[in-house]
Motif scaffolding. Structure first.
Motif, PDB file in Angstrom:
ATOM      1  N   VAL A  52       5.104   1.987   5.117  1.00  0.00           N
ATOM      2  CA  VAL A  52       6.275   2.284   4.289  1.00  0.00           C
ATOM      3  C   VAL A  52       5.980   2.470   2.806  1.00  0.00           C
ATOM      4  O   VAL A  52       6.899   2.530   2.005  1.00  0.00           O
ATOM      5  CB  VAL A  52       7.362   1.191   4.458  1.00  0.00           C
ATOM      6  N   SER A  53       4.719   2.522   2.416  1.00  0.00           N
ATOM      7  CA  SER A  53       4.468   2.829   1.005  1.00  0.00           C
ATOM      8  C   SER A  53       3.131   3.520   0.858  1.00  0.00           C
ATOM      9  O   SER A  53       2.266   3.436   1.727  1.00  0.00           O
ATOM     10  CB  SER A  53       4.485   1.545   0.157  1.00  0.00           C
ATOM     11  N   ALA A  54       2.976   4.181  -0.271  1.00  0.00           N
ATOM     12  CA  ALA A  54       1.736   4.904  -0.520  1.00  0.00           C
ATOM     13  C   ALA A  54       0.569   3.923  -0.620  1.00  0.00           C
ATOM     14  O   ALA A  54      -0.542   4.187  -0.154  1.00  0.00           O
ATOM     15  CB  ALA A  54       1.868   5.730  -1.797  1.00  0.00           C
ATOM     16  N   ALA A  55       0.843   2.756  -1.218  1.00  0.00           N
ATOM     17  CA  ALA A  55      -0.206   1.747  -1.363  1.00  0.00           C
ATOM     18  C   ALA A  55      -0.695   1.306   0.009  1.00  0.00           C
ATOM     19  O   ALA A  55      -1.897   1.126   0.239  1.00  0.00           O
ATOM     20  CB  ALA A  55       0.321   0.558  -2.146  1.00  0.00           C
ATOM     21  N   GLU A  56       0.270   1.135   0.924  1.00  0.00           N
ATOM     22  CA  GLU A  56      -0.073   0.742   2.286  1.00  0.00           C
ATOM     23  C   GLU A  56      -0.880   1.839   2.971  1.00  0.00           C
ATOM     24  O   GLU A  56      -1.832   1.570   3.685  1.00  0.00           O
ATOM     25  CB  GLU A  56       1.210   0.528   3.082  1.00  0.00           C
ATOM     26  N   ALA A  57      -0.463   3.078   2.735  1.00  0.00           N
ATOM     27  CA  ALA A  57      -1.128   4.208   3.383  1.00  0.00           C
ATOM     28  C   ALA A  57      -2.598   4.244   2.982  1.00  0.00           C
ATOM     29  O   ALA A  57      -3.460   4.607   3.776  1.00  0.00           O
ATOM     30  CB  ALA A  57      -0.436   5.511   3.022  1.00  0.00           C
ATOM     31  N   ARG A  58      -2.905   3.840   1.739  1.00  0.00           N
ATOM     32  CA  ARG A  58      -4.288   3.857   1.285  1.00  0.00           C
ATOM     33  C   ARG A  58      -5.129   2.793   1.977  1.00  0.00           C
ATOM     34  O   ARG A  58      -6.355   2.877   1.997  1.00  0.00           O
ATOM     35  CB  ARG A  58      -4.341   3.673  -0.240  1.00  0.00           C
ATOM     36  N   PRO A  95       6.475  -5.813   8.096  1.00  0.00           N
ATOM     37  CA  PRO A  95       5.221  -6.502   7.811  1.00  0.00           C
ATOM     38  C   PRO A  95       4.230  -5.554   7.132  1.00  0.00           C
ATOM     39  O   PRO A  95       4.143  -4.383   7.484  1.00  0.00           O
ATOM     40  CB  PRO A  95       4.717  -6.950   9.185  1.00  0.00           C
ATOM     41  N   MET A  96       3.529  -6.081   6.151  1.00  0.00           N
ATOM     42  CA  MET A  96       2.651  -5.249   5.334  1.00  0.00           C
ATOM     43  C   MET A  96       1.224  -5.247   5.857  1.00  0.00           C
ATOM     44  O   MET A  96       0.688  -6.298   6.214  1.00  0.00           O
ATOM     45  CB  MET A  96       2.642  -5.778   3.889  1.00  0.00           C
ATOM     46  N   LEU A  97       0.628  -4.089   5.826  1.00  0.00           N
ATOM     47  CA  LEU A  97      -0.765  -3.969   6.229  1.00  0.00           C
ATOM     48  C   LEU A  97      -1.672  -4.679   5.229  1.00  0.00           C
ATOM     49  O   LEU A  97      -2.800  -5.035   5.545  1.00  0.00           O
ATOM     50  CB  LEU A  97      -1.123  -2.479   6.318  1.00  0.00           C
ATOM     51  N   SER A  98      -1.165  -4.882   4.038  1.00  0.00           N
ATOM     52  CA  SER A  98      -1.956  -5.580   3.039  1.00  0.00           C
ATOM     53  C   SER A  98      -1.975  -7.084   3.292  1.00  0.00           C
ATOM     54  O   SER A  98      -2.686  -7.819   2.616  1.00  0.00           O
ATOM     55  CB  SER A  98      -1.399  -5.288   1.643  1.00  0.00           C
TER      56      SER A  98
END
Lengths: 331, 332, 289
Positions: free
Chosen positions: B253-259, A270-273
């Motif tokens: 799991v991704s740099a975009a998420e980390a931001r 699941p994505m934090l976005s």
């Protein structure tokens, strides 16, 4: 999958393990290969039942035989094939040159001994095996030093404490300290931090990473959590149904996964976005007593083709990046 | 009537006795849940996020009527909460939520019998229910040990919806499952929620999952709600330092998420023992922004944004907000 | 390792594990042999008539031989025939005692464990009292007050035996009471009877059956002890305990007279104990006894 680094500290080659259950034979590991070069942080990631724990147990010599049986392959650590080493010699390596951080901070410590007692026992065993002589005071000093390294406040007090007096995070630190006691060259961590709260887990992962880096150790981490892999590993092996399907530097794997299983698995996180979409993987892992011919992921793979009935070899797809899929060869 | 909340918690508290010694005498109390106020609207997915010791499971058990509160009131559709078929629960551990000695059909049949379905119609209804949770009809003949974790959880969901509930409490329904199975279960829950018009209370420690499922989220810390808001607001501009700490700790799991994770200096330490609560703001010993009033004054709820409030002194009066604090600490 | 190899049926798995457990297999074989011997005693016994007060002075005190495998007793009766019929008495004693004590004890254990409160207090304190009295002493007391016969002895044993099962079922119920599936059943609105007998009881069955098997050996031994003391089965009904007692007068010369029935007691008790231990391994039941 053949390792790029031939001088790897630990190198597992085509490891095959079967389990005998109720008169049937399950091919649980089907030719697993992986390398842990010195000073690298390698993750072995996969879902439950994929064989990552069996691989780890085989490396540590903890497989129960029977029902398990190693049918092929080699596990080379610092030039020795562990599978062909005499049990005594092998025991001499485990716990000293390579040691393990156990998963469950609640059950991995004996509740009736103090932390200091348990650590002393580990040191005493290792000293005896290595023929080393050390006084009680020297051992104690070593214990206090290691507890300090895992950033325990007041190590003297912790050494006198019983496990029940410590929180989950503290116990996890103790387990890490125990693994570091004998100055191993390879640290194997089984699901580090998984049993802990997320804020504690973040602290433990940071600590582990810093310790391993500062000491120049190699780390092999077994986990199901892709996020943990990205936080703590620089090289990743993805396992599915008893085989490594993709191996890549962490950055490359998360930026451009090549095997359909790796892609599908990353899509499940699941994505934090946000976005509110949930995409799982249809079907279930195969029955290991009668796996499908060829690629074991093919029955669940959206891109499966007739060719998948033959097992694909590991194709190089980038620097130090390999994937075992026919699609990759075509590309 | 229709726009009144489906569930209201008004100053709900629960404490547990700590027993010890040979005679099992009461040695003290753990205030597991303190003064919790919540309202859940019809058709909404309300998320309760928190770590161990936050009281989230205790709240769940009070909502379904398995535990009585020690203080405050819980109202369901305007009436005090009692154990009823209208409120059902899906438990965390699929291995323990089905009776190992009873077949799936038997387990579902009990639910249907309780809901007043005639014996003759049950077999048919069991097949329907299994269809709803996307399991083959012959699953009815199987026993729990023959099913995978995901299949067991589907059965547990089928049993809960068999009695036509209006509110479903999901207590960490996927935390014991693999991520690929988790996604399938969540997908199913979204679908059932829509088709059956269910209201969900979703309890989880996994904020990424929360982000994708809940409409509104309450963040629990040591038995109290520290922040509550719409998912957009809470994840976009988390107001409480604890919420920020939680979000910053998520492995992604991704740099975009980390931001997307908020910047907050992570401090060492763990959730304190609930039997020995800190004074003032319960989070202050771990809070990087703690200042004078935090150690002795319990903060009140303060509005942060539209539809978002938090219990934090930083938000009150003229103190700099948590956002200003972070920007100051990160030199441009 | 959770390999998805669970496609085999539960029954086949159980059989596989059972057949690989020598303790259980030997125990089951012995128990089966004894049960068959008891059931078909009239057909198997070479001298079925010797069950009663038959006297044959010419055949007194004969040592074991081909025609009398276990020898003969002081009035010339075939001991082997009497042992076979003695098993009937022993097994029925066990069946009656456990047939009453187990259901009674189980229901009380379920109630005490699930409901708690005053029912728990009353029931569990009653078991505490009952557990403080040794069954043999109780049987001695009861048969002394009433009259020394099998029925009274059985009553005395039964009156104490339920407590063990109450304790066993109580402890299991206490742990199952807050299991998720029990709570789910409560939320659904299932009746108390349903929860106790359909949800909880089936999960006690394996532990109960292990205990019952072990108990059979105990009760038989206890019955034999009572008969040995002259408080149980009265002559001429063949009972293993009585036979040992009567035969003991002729030691050491006519050793077979007490030893053969004694070995028969050992055999059946051993069988039940082995089977019980084997079942315990099979079910992985902890904390029985």
């Amino acid at each position: 999958m053949n390792g790029a680094a031939s001088g790897a500290l630990l190198s597992v080659r085509d490891l095959a393990v079967t389990f005998d259950t109720y008169g049937r034979t399950a091919q649980v590991l089907d030719g697993v290969s992986l390398d842990v070069p010195a000073r690298r942080h390698v993750a072995l990631v996969g879902e439950s039942g994929c064989g990552k724990s069996v691989t780890m147990r085989a490396i540590m010599g903890l497989l129960r035989e029977p029902p398990a049986r190693v049918t092929a392959g080699e596990i080379i650590f610092e030039g020795h094939d562990l599978l062909r080493l005499k049990p005594r010699a092998r025991m001499g390596l485990c716990g000293t040159a390579m040691s393990m951080v156990f998963q469950d901070p609640m059950t991995s410590l004996n509740p009736v001994f103090t932390i200091g007692d348990q650590m002393r026992a580990i040191l005493a065993h290792a000293d005896r095996r290595l023929g080393r002589r050390r006084s009680r005071a020297e051992r104690h000093a070593r214990i206090i030093a290691v507890l300090g390294q895992v950033r325990m406040p007041d190590p003297e007090r912790i050494a006198r404490a019983w496990p029940i007096m410590l929180s989950g995070g503290m116990r996890q630190r103790v387990l890490i300290a125990m693994a570091l006691l004998n100055e191993p060259r390879l640290l194997i961590a089984d699901e580090p931090g998984t049993a802990l709260d997320v804020t504690t887990q973040a602290q433990i992962l940071r600590l582990l990473r810093e310790l391993v880096q500062a000491r120049g150790l190699a780390l092999l981490m077994i986990t199901h959590n892709l996020g943990v892999v990205r936080e703590a590993a620089d090289y990743v092996h993805v396992m599915y149904a008893g085989a490594v399907v993709e191996a890549a530097p962490a950055a490359a794997l998360f930026a451009a996964p090549r095997h359909p299983y790796t892609r599908a698995l990353l899509d499940c996180v699941p994505m934090l976005s946000g976005g509110g979409r949930f995409r799982g993987i249809d079907g279930a892992p195969p029955d290991y007593t009668s796996p499908p011919p060829g690629c074991r992921f093919a029955p669940r793979c959206a891109a499966a083709m007739p060719r998948c009935r033959t097992a694909p070899p590991a194709f190089p797809v980038g620097p130090d990046h390999r994937a075992a899929c026919w699609l990759v060869e075509a590309a | 009537m229709s726009d009144s909340p489906l569930l209201e918690l008004d100053a709900v508290s629960k404490r547990f006795a700590i027993r010890g010694g040979i005679a099992g005498s009461v040695r003290g109390h753990v205030n597991a849940v303190r003064q919790v106020n919540l309202t859940v609207q019809r058709g909404e997915v309300f998320g309760l996020a928190g770590e161990s010791g936050s009281g989230k499971s205790t709240i769940a058990r009070m909502i379904v009527g398995l535990l009585p509160p020690d203080g405050g009131t819980l109202r369901f559709a305007g009436r005090p909460v009692v154990q009823s078929r209208a409120i059902q629960m899906v438990f965390q551990n699929p291995g323990a939520s089905l009776n190992p000695r009873r077949s799936i059909g038997q387990s579902l049949s009990v639910a249907l019998a309780a809901a007043g379905v005639a014996r003759a119609a049950r077999r048919h209804r069991i097949a329907d229910l299994l269809g709803l949770v996307q399991l083959p009809a012959d699953t009815a003949l199987r026993y729990p040990h023959e099913l995978s974790g995901g299949q067991k959880q589907r059965v547990a969901i089928a049993r809960a919806i068999a009695v036509a509930p209006r509110l479903l409490v999901l207590d960490e329904p996927t935390s014991a499952l693999d991520v690929s199975v988790q996604a399938k279960i969540m997908e199913l829950l979204v679908e059932l929620g829509r088709s059956l018009g269910l209201t969900y209370i979703f309890i989880s420690h996994d904020l990424s999952l929360m982000r994708n499922f809940a409409d509104r989220v309450g963040v629990l810390y040591l038995g109290e709600v520290v922040e509550i808001g719409t998912t957009e607001a809470l994840f976009g501009r988390p107001a409480h330092p604890y919420t920020r700490t939680l979000l910053a700790s998520i492995p992604v799991v991704s740099a975009a998420e980390a931001r997307l994770r908020p910047d907050i200096p992570l401090i060492e330490g763990e959730v304190p023992n609930a039997a020995d609560l800190p004074s003032g703001c319960v989070f202050h010993p771990r809070c990087p922004y703690a200042f004078a009033p935090c150690t002795d004054q319990h903060p009140a709820f303060t509005r942060a944004e539209a539809g978002q409030t938090a219990r934090c002194h930083l938000l009150a009066g003229d103190a700099a907000s948590v956002h200003d604090m972070t920007t100051r600490e990160q030199p441009a | 390792m959770a390999a998805p190899a669970q496609r085999l049926s539960a029954a086949r798995q159980n059989w596989h594990r059972f057949s690989r457990n020598p303790t259980a297999v030997v125990g089951a074989a012995i128990v089966l042999l004894v049960v068959l011997a008891a059931v078909f005693a009239p057909l198997l016994a070479p001298y079925p008539g010797h069950v009663g007060a038959v006297v044959d002075f010419r055949a007194r005190h004969h040592p074991p031989s081909f025609s009398h495998p276990f020898g003969t007793d002081n009035i010339g009766r075939d001991i082997f025939s009497r042992v076979l019929f003695g098993y009937r008495v022993s097994l029925s004693l066990a069946a009656v005692v456990l047939g009453i004590a187990v259901p009674f004890g189980t229901v009380l254990g379920l109630a005490a464990g699930y409901f708690g409160g005053w029912s728990e207090t009353v029931i569990m304190r009653a078991t505490d009292i009952a557990l403080a009295i040794p069954p043999l002493v109780m049987a001695l007391a009861v048969t002394a007050v009433l009259s020394p016969n099998l029925l009274n002895a059985m009553l005395a044993i039964t009156a104490l035996w339920w407590t063990w099962h109450t304790r066993l079922v109580y402890s299991i119920t206490r742990t199952l009471r807050h299991r998720e599936y029990v709570e789910a059943a409560r939320l659904i609105g299932a009746s108390r009877a349903h929860i106790l007998f359909r949800e909880i009881l089936p999960n006690c069955v394996s532990a109960i059956s292990v205990k019952v098997t072990l108990d059979c050996g105990f009760v038989i031994l206890l019955g034999a002890s009572l008969s040995f003391l002259g408080l149980g089965v009265q002559p001429p009904t063949p009972d293993l305990g009585t036979m040992v007692a009567t035969g003991a007068d002729f030691l050491p010369d006519d050793w077979w007279e007490p030893v053969m029935p004694g070995l028969a007691i050992l055999f059946v008790t051993l069988g039940f104990n082995l089977l019980g231990d084997g079942l315990r391994d099979l079910f992985d039941v902890e904390d029985v006894r």
